[in-house]
Design an enzyme around this catalytic site. Sequence first.
Site, short mmCIF file in Angstrom:
data_model
loop_
_atom_site.label_atom_id
_atom_site.label_comp_id
_atom_site.label_asym_id
_atom_site.label_seq_id
_atom_site.Cartn_x
_atom_site.Cartn_y
_atom_site.Cartn_z
N ARG A 90 -3.41 -1.54 -6.43
CA ARG A 90 -2.61 -2.76 -6.31
C ARG A 90 -2.98 -3.66 -7.47
NH1 ARG A 90 -5.85 -4.45 -0.99
NH2 ARG A 90 -7.85 -4.84 -1.93
N MET A 124 -5.75 -7.00 8.33
CA MET A 124 -5.18 -6.21 9.42
C MET A 124 -6.04 -4.96 9.61
SD MET A 124 -1.18 -6.74 8.71
CE MET A 124 -1.34 -6.04 7.10
N HIS A 165 -16.43 -8.43 1.10
CA HIS A 165 -15.40 -9.32 1.66
C HIS A 165 -15.52 -10.74 1.10
CE1 HIS A 165 -13.82 -12.12 4.71
NE2 HIS A 165 -12.81 -11.27 4.69
N LYS A 193 0.84 -1.20 0.00
CA LYS A 193 0.00 0.00 0.00
C LYS A 193 0.88 1.25 0.00
CE LYS A 193 -3.76 -0.49 2.46
NZ LYS A 193 -4.33 -0.75 3.81
N TYR A 253 11.39 -35.42 -16.99
CA TYR A 253 9.96 -35.12 -16.85
C TYR A 253 9.53 -35.20 -15.40
CZ TYR A 253 9.24 -40.12 -16.18
OH TYR A 253 9.28 -41.38 -15.68
N CYS A 286 7.92 -39.25 -9.77
CA CYS A 286 6.53 -39.69 -9.79
C CYS A 286 5.86 -39.66 -8.43
CB CYS A 286 6.43 -41.10 -10.38
SG CYS A 286 7.26 -42.32 -9.36
N GLU A 289 13.84 -45.09 -4.82
CA GLU A 289 13.06 -44.71 -3.64
C GLU A 289 13.68 -45.20 -2.34
OE1 GLU A 289 9.15 -46.48 -3.93
OE2 GLU A 289 9.93 -48.19 -5.06
N SER A 337 12.96 -43.51 -12.10
CA SER A 337 11.85 -42.65 -11.72
C SER A 337 11.95 -42.46 -10.21
CB SER A 337 10.53 -43.31 -12.10
OG SER A 337 9.47 -42.51 -11.66
N GLY A 371 10.82 -42.10 -6.82
CA GLY A 371 9.61 -42.28 -6.01
C GLY A 371 9.82 -41.49 -4.74
N THR A 372 9.48 -40.20 -4.82
CA THR A 372 9.88 -39.31 -3.73
C THR A 372 9.06 -39.50 -2.46
OG1 THR A 372 8.60 -37.63 -4.88
CG2 THR A 372 11.00 -37.54 -5.08
N ASN A 373 7.92 -40.19 -2.55
CA ASN A 373 7.18 -40.46 -1.30
C ASN A 373 8.01 -41.38 -0.40
OD1 ASN A 373 5.16 -39.05 -2.49
ND2 ASN A 373 3.88 -40.83 -2.94
N ARG A 427 -3.24 3.34 8.52
CA ARG A 427 -3.59 2.17 7.70
C ARG A 427 -2.47 1.13 7.71
NH1 ARG A 427 -4.68 4.57 1.85
NH2 ARG A 427 -5.95 2.69 1.67
N GLY A 447 -8.17 -6.70 4.10
CA GLY A 447 -9.07 -6.73 5.25
C GLY A 447 -8.57 -7.52 6.44
P1 ADP Z 1 -7.67 -2.35 3.74
O1 ADP Z 1 -6.26 -2.75 3.59
O2 ADP Z 1 -8.45 -3.19 4.64
O3 ADP Z 1 -8.32 -2.04 2.42
P2 ADP Z 1 -7.30 0.49 4.01
O4 ADP Z 1 -6.13 1.01 4.74
O5 ADP Z 1 -7.20 0.51 2.52
O6 ADP Z 1 -7.63 -0.95 4.54
O7 ADP Z 1 -8.51 1.38 4.51
C1 ADP Z 1 -9.83 0.97 4.66
C2 ADP Z 1 -10.78 1.94 3.97
O8 ADP Z 1 -10.59 3.25 4.42
C3 ADP Z 1 -10.58 1.95 2.47
O9 ADP Z 1 -11.83 2.01 1.86
C4 ADP Z 1 -9.83 3.23 2.25
O10 ADP Z 1 -10.07 3.76 0.99
C5 ADP Z 1 -10.37 4.13 3.35
N1 ADP Z 1 -9.36 5.13 3.70
C6 ADP Z 1 -8.12 4.87 4.13
N2 ADP Z 1 -7.43 6.01 4.31
C7 ADP Z 1 -8.26 7.02 4.00
C8 ADP Z 1 -8.12 8.45 3.95
N3 ADP Z 1 -6.98 9.05 4.28
N4 ADP Z 1 -9.18 9.15 3.58
C9 ADP Z 1 -10.33 8.55 3.25
N5 ADP Z 1 -10.53 7.23 3.25
C10 ADP Z 1 -9.50 6.45 3.62
MG MG Z 2 -7.71 -0.94 1.03
MG MG Z 3 7.25 -46.68 -3.30
#
Ligand code: ADP
Ligand code: MG
Ligand code: MG
Length: 936
Positions: A371, A114, A489, A32, A911, A891, A805, A824, A826-828, A103, A112
Amino acid sequence: MKQPPPQVKYVYRFGGKHTEGDGAMRSLLGGKGANLAEMARLGLPVPPGFTISTEACAEFGKRGEKALFDLIRPEVAAALENLEKLTGKTFGKGPNPLLLSVRSGAAASMPGMMDTVLNLGLNDVTVAAMIKRTGNERFVLDSFRRFIQMFGDVVMHINSDLFEHALEALKKARKVKLDCELSADDLKELIASYRKIVKKAAGCDFPSDPIDQLYRGIRAVFESWDNPRAVRYREINDIRGLIGTAVNVQTMVFGNSGSDSATGVAFTRDPSTGENKYFYGEFLINAQGEDVVAGIRTPQQITKAGSVEWAKNHNISETVRRQEYPSLEEAMPECFQKLDAIRRKLEAHYKDMQDMEFTIENGRLYMLQTRNGKRTAAAAVKIATDLVAEGMIDERTAVMRIEPAQLDQLLHPVFVKSAEIKARKLTTGLPASPGAAAGMVVFSAEDAERWNELGKAVILCRIETSPEDIGGMHAAKGILTARGGMTSHAAVVARGMGACCVAGAGELNIDYKAKKFTVGEYTVREGDWISLNGSTGAVYLGTVETVEPELTGPFGAIMKLADKYRKLGIRTNADTPRDTRVAVKFGAEGIGLCRTEHMFFEGDRIIAFRRLILVAETVKKLKIQHNVKELADLDKIALNPADRNAVEQYRAALKALLPLQRKDFVAMFKALEGRPATVRLLDPPLHEFLPQNDNPKGQKEMAEQLGISVAAIKKLVAGLHEFNPMLGHRGCRLGITYPEVTAMQARAILEAAAAVPGAKPEIMVPLVGNVKELALQKAIILRVQSEVEKAKKCQLAVKIGTMIEVPRAAVTADRIAEEAEFFSFGTNDLTQMGCGFSRDDAGKYLTDYVKQGIYEYDPFAVLDQEGVGELVRIAAEKGRSVRKAIKLGICGEHGGDPRTIGFCHKVGLSYVSCSPYRVPIARLAAAQAAIRADRK
Ligand code: ADP
Ligand code: MG
Ligand code: MG
């Protein structure tokens, strides 16, 4: 004077005039942070901020909070001051207070998993100042209540349900449905309840000092690196070697500041199909951050075309669509134009599909994240081939873009069209992640995991999913949610793991307590079967029949590229013509391992084979007693009637087995259409073919079939008992004791080969540890070969080789290569004997071994390159030193593992052989290994 130690830099600024990081600094700044810096460098509208590095997170873990904070405080303070200068706002003070988001963001994307806190810096003073300044009391109070809720949850670890319930109760009392319908006065009341909740749960007031808020936020993000769901996510996705998360502290922009504000998520191409029909994404007006993914409100589409299609799929009339769910293109045309230009710029820059977060504050567009977007396998192959066609990437890059294991999604069945039409449709949701799934309904992630462990197919049915559900989502065959959009999610996570998912099926009334849902006239209870079509969003009652998928189109194109670049051959492990045909369809170039045990097991064969086992010991003794080698030699000797009977029974059993096995081999060779087949001679210990003492029913049946007493069977079982059967009388050891069995199998194989034009048998002697074992077995095979060639008047193309093997075979491979035309691996067994781990019992401690890092992976799943791999390398080298063109294959189960395949490429094997469904994965992994090696 003493020099101060060189100062490590922990804080990197982005936005404004000066950006310190860039997109290449993922491991230090997290994905990020690196991409925020990169976007700022590209001149995109990124709210300014700074990133505290992942190294700081690692130090936080090592030295603890105080020491680390002392270390970073000066840099943070300077960066904060810089932000104030850039924005003209002040942190913790009026008249124009600066608010921040804190963030998380690691080098690998963990959506989502962390924590993030928004609107940080609010307290009574700044709230008053912001109200005064904006004149928008409702907006400020909404931001404040969100802040208390998020901070309370993430930082103070207060159960978020408490806040959620207070919010729901207030909405109910005010008779409104949506958060944004609450008035400023309502929000004041809500904030008062929130404060009470905090006081009661935490035993203290909500913190009002902004600097204190900031550091507590930073600490919470660092700590969230090790929260259980993040740990589990890394486990499931095999993310390792990272030192921690970075923390991004960023100026807030407000999508919740009125009807000219919005927040959204968009993809440069459709993440579930890879299509580039129109700009794909969702947004909400007057909303903040998580609202879109949380599925609280129905999100709107970015483009008009997309919106119209969406409305059609949801039976929403054009009038209602235009009034209630207009697209961004219609609602905010200028912002749409800007966003559209940015998506083109970003995709051209990253040369890959992007997943972007944006926020519009009072008509101004800001970019908050980009990303490389998570995508289904179908989308991955489509996007990669399209980008090649568009000249954006080259073929090798396209091959490298696809995660081999992900291809699995494309190989699995889809619903039979006619069956699907006839099926009873319950409802339609969003086609969130493609594929077909049938299973029994469960309503919680724990139940999904529990039922799955019991071997049941389950569909996890939730109102919406949250990151806590990750384990259950993984265990389920399919996921069904009542709320949420394509970027919810459930949808994002399901696509990432290739699970079929139907999201936002709004007609479902889910009752968690009663463990049931109703939809229209139907009630579906826990344990009832339903079927999901993740490609259309349809939900059916019962199970719907499935068919094999299509292997052409972009998938075929990627496979072709893989074949172009790979050096390794790809074979399959197949014991039946059916498996062989599937594998050939998936591109297998032959069979690397055909086990023959089932040819002794199925149908009547088992009776014949048990007859043989019954007298095998007697026949062996007779040969020793009379000092003869061949069975036929016993015919010239006068034997008592019982012994004579035993010899005849032995011979009759072999005679009965021969044509049956020959027929099996004919079918296999036909299915192979001229491709080679490595056939392994009988391998398991004989007791496996007898009903053991824990199976009295089986023993009784066998007694009746063979016309003997149960007591005789028990005696036989006792006689064959071994303390360690895996190291027992099995493999070529059987062929040494009972050469007639080897001869019979060789004859069946070779006569079948003579009957099927183009057949290329490779006869493999198992469990050889000493070259003399192979020499003896080879002599038998060669004798049978000359007999068959003479009788059929033909020349057979046969190779004779062995499985490596047993570690002794690996280290004496030069001796063995004198006799063997191929090895061949036989890695098991090689792993079992090389590491000294019993495959059947090691589960108990191997998990600990992997957890403690003694082995990086379970050595039965991913080849232990350092040890077992070294045996392979030595054997390959020694084998080649004697027989330059010796064919080398692998194998074991490892043959389908991309990491092991990389190793096989390096060692120069000819192979790899894997199960049919892994063949495409192996083709791709082999190509990637070759490309990777070239790049070095
Ligand atoms: P995640 O990794 O779970 O997507 P984010 O750090 O991207 O978490 O943030 C969660 C939400 O908050 C996202 O929708 C993001 O766009 C929003 N957000 C994060 N920072 C800001 C900011 N400075 N202003 C407005 N919205 C923000
Ligand atoms: Mg995000
Ligand atoms: Mg065998």
